[in-house]
Motif scaffolding. Sequence first.
Motif, mmCIF file in Angstrom:
data_model
loop_
_atom_site.group_PDB
_atom_site.id
_atom_site.type_symbol
_atom_site.label_atom_id
_atom_site.label_comp_id
_atom_site.label_asym_id
_atom_site.label_seq_id
_atom_site.Cartn_x
_atom_site.Cartn_y
_atom_site.Cartn_z
ATOM 1 N N ALA A 37 1.082 3.674 8.636
ATOM 2 C CA ALA A 37 0.550 2.534 7.881
ATOM 3 C C ALA A 37 1.654 1.912 7.025
ATOM 4 C CB ALA A 37 -0.616 2.969 7.000
ATOM 5 N N TYR A 41 2.129 -1.894 7.845
ATOM 6 C CA TYR A 41 1.459 -2.822 6.923
ATOM 7 C C TYR A 41 2.139 -3.047 5.568
ATOM 8 C CZ TYR A 41 -2.562 -2.366 10.061
ATOM 9 O OH TYR A 41 -3.384 -2.395 11.149
ATOM 10 N N MET A 42 2.812 -2.032 5.026
ATOM 11 C CA MET A 42 3.292 -2.170 3.650
ATOM 12 C C MET A 42 4.570 -3.010 3.602
ATOM 13 S SD MET A 42 0.927 -0.716 2.070
ATOM 14 C CE MET A 42 -0.451 0.276 2.633
ATOM 15 N N PRO B 259 -0.038 -3.949 1.274
ATOM 16 C CA PRO B 259 -0.050 -4.603 2.586
ATOM 17 C C PRO B 259 -0.252 -6.107 2.437
ATOM 18 C CG PRO B 259 -2.169 -3.604 2.169
ATOM 19 C CD PRO B 259 -1.303 -3.265 0.986
ATOM 20 N N TRP B 350 -3.133 -8.406 5.641
ATOM 21 C CA TRP B 350 -3.015 -8.611 7.092
ATOM 22 C C TRP B 350 -4.357 -8.934 7.733
ATOM 23 C CZ3 TRP B 350 1.661 -9.712 7.847
ATOM 24 C CH2 TRP B 350 2.662 -9.096 7.087
ATOM 25 N N LEU B 403 -7.896 0.049 -0.480
ATOM 26 C CA LEU B 403 -6.554 0.049 0.119
ATOM 27 C C LEU B 403 -6.462 1.002 1.313
ATOM 28 C CD1 LEU B 403 -3.534 -0.813 -0.121
ATOM 29 C CD2 LEU B 403 -3.269 0.987 -1.840
ATOM 30 N N PHE B 406 -6.049 0.403 5.356
ATOM 31 C CA PHE B 406 -4.825 0.187 6.132
ATOM 32 C C PHE B 406 -4.281 1.508 6.689
ATOM 33 C CE2 PHE B 406 -5.279 -3.677 3.762
ATOM 34 C CZ PHE B 406 -4.999 -4.618 4.736
ATOM 35 N N THR B 407 -4.756 2.630 6.166
ATOM 36 C CA THR B 407 -4.388 3.933 6.738
ATOM 37 C C THR B 407 -5.425 4.375 7.766
ATOM 38 O OG1 THR B 407 -3.421 4.465 4.598
ATOM 39 C CG2 THR B 407 -3.702 6.284 6.153
ATOM 40 N N LEU B 411 -10.008 -2.059 9.393
ATOM 41 C CA LEU B 411 -9.731 -3.359 8.788
ATOM 42 C C LEU B 411 -10.972 -4.253 8.877
ATOM 43 C CD1 LEU B 411 -6.154 -4.120 10.166
ATOM 44 C CD2 LEU B 411 -6.831 -2.764 8.192
#
Lengths: 77, 422
Positions: A37, A41-42, B259, B350, B403, B406-407, B411
């Motif tokens: 991730a 994404y970051m 992100p 995103w 948050l 995103f892991t 989404l």
Amino acid sequence: MLALPCPHCGTRDEAEFQFGGEPAIRPPSAVTDTVWAEYVYMRSNEKGPHRELWCHAGGCGQWFVLTRNTATHAVLP
Amino acid sequence: MSRTPFRTRYSAASLLRQGLAGQTGWGEAWRAPAPRPRYDFVIIGGGGHGLATAYYLAKLHGANRVAVLEKGWIGGGNTGGNTTIVRSNYFFPESAALYDHALRLYEGLSQELNYNIMLSQRGVVTIAHSHHDMELMARSVNAMLINGIDVELLDAEGVHREIKIANRDPHARFPIHGGFVQRRGGIARHDAVAWGYARAADAMGVDIIQNCEVTGFRFDGARVVGVETSRGPIAAGRVGMAVSGHSGVLAAKAGFKLPIQSYALQAMVTEPVKPVLDTVILSGSTGIYCSQSDKGEMVFGAGLDLYPSYAQRGNLPVGQTIIAALLDMFPRFRTLKLLRQWAGIVDVCWDYSPLIGPSPVEGLYLNCGWGTGGFKAIPAGGWLLAHILATGQHHPISAPFDLNRFTTGRLIDEAAGAGIAH
């Protein structure tokens, strides 16, 4: 309007270019979700000097890395 | 709901009294206190979201040591620079729950805050330009109806009934093929939202501290226990961050990444003219959105400048595209003069959905990443961040926007669902 330096074609108008994100190195596929991730994404998303990829998509197609000040839009050496 | 103890309650009677007294007796709407050394809750960012957070902390959670720190003046950032559209016509159930919560709160806000936010539910019409647009739109509309959102599909004549001055030329570059309308959508007075929340929060004891820039965070081990500011250090039980286009800058100060990429979003207004457009229009294909303000100006914008920027100015190619899109739909606007053009910095995730919830650092909580649509969400963003700050727990509405999506990969991809081309 940005004027960006294509290493192949010289300085051209921004309309010919496509922004390609922050450069990153892809980790091996056997990593944790957190590491993946982070890669996918970051973003540092800096205000000020920012290393970024661009593609001269409407020209020669060359990809290149540029440092640009995101607060002033000045292209830095 | 208990009444908020305003020093001056705004009413027809107070307006008449002040009118007769030559408008000389209006008191200040909020104080200008010096920062105290410690608060239970410190909110960074005095825009709509930050002020709403402080208001709901005081109103619903009984918090009485709350500060809002604003580096400039309240409502002076994106809250004061957006195109003021409110709507909740979202594709995914999580988004519909979030944005409709905001719209429901907006509907009662003028009464609740004793401050006229000039909410005008004039309807939001989204245009389809082809048979294919129309098929996708029908699918979106069905999803929205299942989400409980009041939307109606329109054929081309239906759109022309809503928008009398739209281009009827079938050979237009983007001809009107149909559309859908959310009648509860509309516009509100953006400054009034910030000022109304500020005044109501201040009346409940919230300290609104302007010209106070957060320059860093104070840590006790790994936990945030306060902030460094341009007016000295301030200790805090919990810190909330609602800083619109500067989330990445503050996250870096706290030692983590988000992100998010920050972009410039342009908006423009024309000279004021007599009323010709009594609804809000949007087009996914051209990205344009436009409404006529109460002053008579056409207020419009479209897509992002698609490279990272903190420069608060828009580039010319995108500006030209925006104007071309407007003129394609309203050829008669060709004669209007452009009065102002500006750009605000928007933090885009995103999946084009916001981040609400704990940050990677203990003691610091996020309300950010609203992208191009933060204004419509102000009441919900504040309400939810207040809930999280007060309880330390997610509300069911905010949980999907954590948050950690995103892991986990869960989404909420509104990039197409939100109906705006970016």
